[in-house]
Design an enzyme around this catalytic site. Structure first.
Site, mmCIF file in Angstrom:
data_model
loop_
_atom_site.group_PDB
_atom_site.id
_atom_site.type_symbol
_atom_site.label_atom_id
_atom_site.label_comp_id
_atom_site.label_asym_id
_atom_site.label_seq_id
_atom_site.Cartn_x
_atom_site.Cartn_y
_atom_site.Cartn_z
ATOM 1 C CB CYS A 1 -0.928 -0.026 1.218
ATOM 2 S SG CYS A 1 -2.142 1.307 1.232
ATOM 3 C CB CYS A 2 3.818 2.308 2.017
ATOM 4 S SG CYS A 2 3.189 2.671 3.670
ATOM 5 C CB CYS B 1 -2.554 7.328 5.615
ATOM 6 S SG CYS B 1 -1.713 7.469 4.022
ATOM 7 C CB CYS C 1 -1.442 4.166 8.718
ATOM 8 S SG CYS C 1 -2.046 2.929 7.566
ATOM 9 C CB CYS D 1 6.109 4.572 4.317
ATOM 10 S SG CYS D 1 6.986 6.117 4.052
HETATM 11 FE FE1 SF4 Z 1 -1.384 2.823 2.830
HETATM 12 FE FE2 SF4 Z 1 -1.259 3.294 5.465
HETATM 13 FE FE3 SF4 Z 1 0.956 3.487 3.904
HETATM 14 FE FE4 SF4 Z 1 -1.037 5.306 3.778
HETATM 15 S S1 SF4 Z 1 0.357 4.893 5.536
HETATM 16 S S2 SF4 Z 1 0.038 4.407 2.067
HETATM 17 S S3 SF4 Z 1 -2.863 3.985 4.009
HETATM 18 S S4 SF4 Z 1 -0.250 1.616 4.384
#
Ligand code: SF4
Length: 246
Positions: A121-122, A204, A207, A232
């Site tokens: 996701c990151c 985010c 998170c 991340c």
């Molecule tokens: Fe995805 Fe969370 Fe990373 Fe944002 S912080 S990109 S929602 S995993």
């Protein structure tokens, strides 16, 4: 198209910039690079850097990543910051098709399932747009501080970012959180109101959580993971020297 990257001796610069002030580091960026860019997350450190860039009158563009999962307060802060400094913060978005495929395969909240899913996701929402955006520049500036995280204790004022193949400058590397907050208060710099509700490091919404007094400042990010794994990917691939002559 990316500007030509000048040969830079990273190790010599690390020695030269050891103990340098944030202003001196930013001046060095302007002196060395033709097309540097400042990547802001709108966090406290980044608001200080933007203020210093504006004060010094440096011609360094500013951009941020909109992952699509930010707090509403962060969007308001983008607008307030643009208004205060009379500048435009460019926005880099993730690739829509890539997000759609990821969500179709693993769900909208995949980051809770595993570290691999969270890193995917990151990657999709942050690292890929960052890499694409940085492709137009010959160096970038970040708000990293050495005492933010166990993964950042060895960092310098300048690092070689091997993932993006350009140098990265960290003007606040020696600053403490107290230094940052003193500069913010003393200069009436707009900040995310979530900081007053216990949020220190803000990313985010899904998170990030508030922390309790005494907790590590990164405890509010991906709190279900071990501290050593909590990056991340934006800032985790530095090397002291380019792998080959540039
Ligand atoms: Fe995805 Fe969370 Fe990373 Fe944002 S912080 S990109 S929602 S995993």
């Amino acid at each position: 198209m990316r500007k030509t990257i000048k040969p830079i001796d990273i190790k010599s610069l690390q020695a030269e910039l050891a103990g340098a002030s944030a202003e001196e580091i930013l001046s060095k960026v302007a002196e060395l690079l033709d097309a540097a860019v400042f990547a802001t997350s709108l966090g406290q450190e980044d608001q200080v850097i933007l203020d210093l860039i504006a004060r010094q009158g440096l011609n360094i563009p500013v951009f941020t990543l909109d992952t699509g999962r930010l707090f509403p307060e962060t969007y308001d802060l983008i607008a307030a910051t643009e208004q205060k400094y009379g500048l435009k913060i460019q926005i880099a978005f993730p690739d829509a098709a890539e997000v759609e495929q990821m969500v179709a395969e693993e769900g909208i909240n995949l980051f809770r399932k595993s570290i691999d899913a969270r890193k995917r996701c990151c990657g999709v929402r942050k690292m890929h747009p960052l890499k694409r955006f940085l492709g137009d520049f010959d160096g970038w500036i970040s708000g990293l501080r050495r005492d933010q995280s166990p993964t950042r204790t060895e960092m310098h004022a300048i690092e070689w970012d091997s993932g993006n193949a350009i140098p990265k400058f960290n003007p606040l590397i020696d600053w403490t959180l107290d230094d940052v907050q003193r500069h913010l208060r003393g200069n009436d710099i707009p900040c995310n109101p979530l900081h007053d509700r216990g949020f220190v490091s803000i990313g985010c919404a899904c998170c990030t959580r508030a922390i309790q007094p005494g907790e590590d400042i990164r405890a509010g990010r991906w709190w279900w993971e071990n501290p050593e794994q909590k990056e991340c990917g934006l800032h985790s691939r530095q090397e002291s020297q380019p792998p080959e002559k540039i």
